[in-house]
Write a protein that holds these residues in place. Sequence first.
Motif, mmCIF file in Angstrom:
data_model
loop_
_atom_site.group_PDB
_atom_site.id
_atom_site.type_symbol
_atom_site.label_atom_id
_atom_site.label_comp_id
_atom_site.label_asym_id
_atom_site.label_seq_id
_atom_site.Cartn_x
_atom_site.Cartn_y
_atom_site.Cartn_z
ATOM 1 N N UNK A 91 -24.213 -5.346 6.728
ATOM 2 C CA UNK A 91 -23.346 -5.197 7.891
ATOM 3 C C UNK A 91 -23.215 -3.743 8.296
ATOM 4 N N UNK A 92 -23.052 -2.872 7.318
ATOM 5 C CA UNK A 92 -22.972 -1.435 7.585
ATOM 6 C C UNK A 92 -24.313 -0.910 8.083
ATOM 7 N N UNK A 93 -25.379 -1.408 7.475
ATOM 8 C CA UNK A 93 -26.718 -0.916 7.827
ATOM 9 C C UNK A 93 -27.102 -1.281 9.251
ATOM 10 N N UNK A 94 -26.798 -2.507 9.673
ATOM 11 C CA UNK A 94 -27.216 -2.918 11.010
ATOM 12 C C UNK A 94 -26.430 -2.169 12.086
ATOM 13 N N UNK A 95 -25.202 -1.771 11.782
ATOM 14 C CA UNK A 95 -24.445 -0.948 12.730
ATOM 15 C C UNK A 95 -25.129 0.399 12.927
ATOM 16 N N UNK A 96 -25.552 1.000 11.826
ATOM 17 C CA UNK A 96 -26.243 2.288 11.907
ATOM 18 C C UNK A 96 -27.590 2.139 12.604
ATOM 19 N N UNK A 139 -37.820 -6.837 7.200
ATOM 20 C CA UNK A 139 -36.803 -6.519 8.204
ATOM 21 C C UNK A 139 -35.510 -6.051 7.542
ATOM 22 N N UNK A 140 -35.091 -6.765 6.509
ATOM 23 C CA UNK A 140 -33.854 -6.380 5.830
ATOM 24 C C UNK A 140 -34.021 -5.062 5.079
ATOM 25 N N UNK A 141 -35.182 -4.874 4.450
ATOM 26 C CA UNK A 141 -35.447 -3.587 3.776
ATOM 27 C C UNK A 141 -35.413 -2.440 4.781
ATOM 28 N N UNK A 145 -33.107 0.851 4.565
ATOM 29 C CA UNK A 145 -33.739 2.152 4.309
ATOM 30 C C UNK A 145 -33.525 3.123 5.457
ATOM 31 N N UNK A 146 -33.306 2.592 6.663
ATOM 32 C CA UNK A 146 -33.087 3.460 7.827
ATOM 33 C C UNK A 146 -31.801 4.260 7.703
ATOM 34 N N UNK A 194 -30.005 -4.394 23.087
ATOM 35 C CA UNK A 194 -28.933 -4.110 24.059
ATOM 36 C C UNK A 194 -27.936 -3.080 23.522
ATOM 37 N N UNK A 195 -28.167 -2.616 22.300
ATOM 38 C CA UNK A 195 -27.242 -1.688 21.624
ATOM 39 C C UNK A 195 -25.851 -2.288 21.513
ATOM 40 N N UNK A 196 -25.832 -3.581 21.274
ATOM 41 C CA UNK A 196 -24.588 -4.327 21.106
ATOM 42 C C UNK A 196 -24.272 -4.378 19.611
ATOM 43 N N UNK A 197 -23.498 -3.420 19.147
ATOM 44 C CA UNK A 197 -23.213 -3.307 17.714
ATOM 45 C C UNK A 197 -22.502 -4.548 17.185
ATOM 46 N N UNK A 198 -21.446 -4.963 17.876
ATOM 47 C CA UNK A 198 -20.681 -6.127 17.414
ATOM 48 C C UNK A 198 -21.552 -7.382 17.401
ATOM 49 N N UNK A 199 -22.385 -7.536 18.420
ATOM 50 C CA UNK A 199 -23.262 -8.696 18.489
ATOM 51 C C UNK A 199 -24.293 -8.701 17.376
ATOM 52 N N UNK A 200 -24.822 -7.519 17.058
ATOM 53 C CA UNK A 200 -25.810 -7.411 15.990
ATOM 54 C C UNK A 200 -25.193 -7.757 14.642
#
Length: 218
Positions: A91-96, A139-141, A145-146, A194-200
Amino acid sequence: MSARASLRLRDHAYSNFTAKLLSRDIQPGQIVSQRELVELTGMPLGAIREMIPRLEADGLIKTVPKRGLQILSIDLELVRNAFQLRSIIEGEAVMAFCETATSDDIDRLIRQHQDVRDAATSAVSPDILQKAQQIDWDFHDLIIDAMGNAIISDIHRVNAIKIRLIRNLDTRMLPELVVSVLDEHLVILAALKERDVEGAVRALQTHINSAKRRALGM
């Protein structure tokens, strides 16, 4: 032997051990000796002995006095803990990732997913199944890692091993799941584009919860 060579051997032994574990050549809950690990991994006893503290620290084995080494057991607590940790970290990673990934990188991932998904709608061959599984794991890695945080990446790698052990067949990519899993990824990627953080984050949590339900047999 130099310290560097010793470290390489230990890392090689660790990789061999986890490969055998994931292939179920070593069973969860099994009691093994150091000598048996030598035979199973093909690594020298010295490397096995150096590997054991790392495996214990990662929670993949524990020492049972007078019996040997017990491989991680799979139970309901492990399922809940492993998926909770995954949810927090990813969850933290996908926001970043939503903020730092380039549009070209996101478009490349979308094309990669869409190509395999389209192929899977006709027939899920062993090759397509393998590609879909690798895309899922990669994809998850990638999003982890990003973040550029080696500590988090290491935690993620160990947790991923545990998750892949949990009801092994249910958490691996099955032919009937290929399209739905890739669709879940594509929803995440659409939000990222779309740079939709909440949606991601929401789409990612839906994806993780689907995997957790399969692991729990729900």
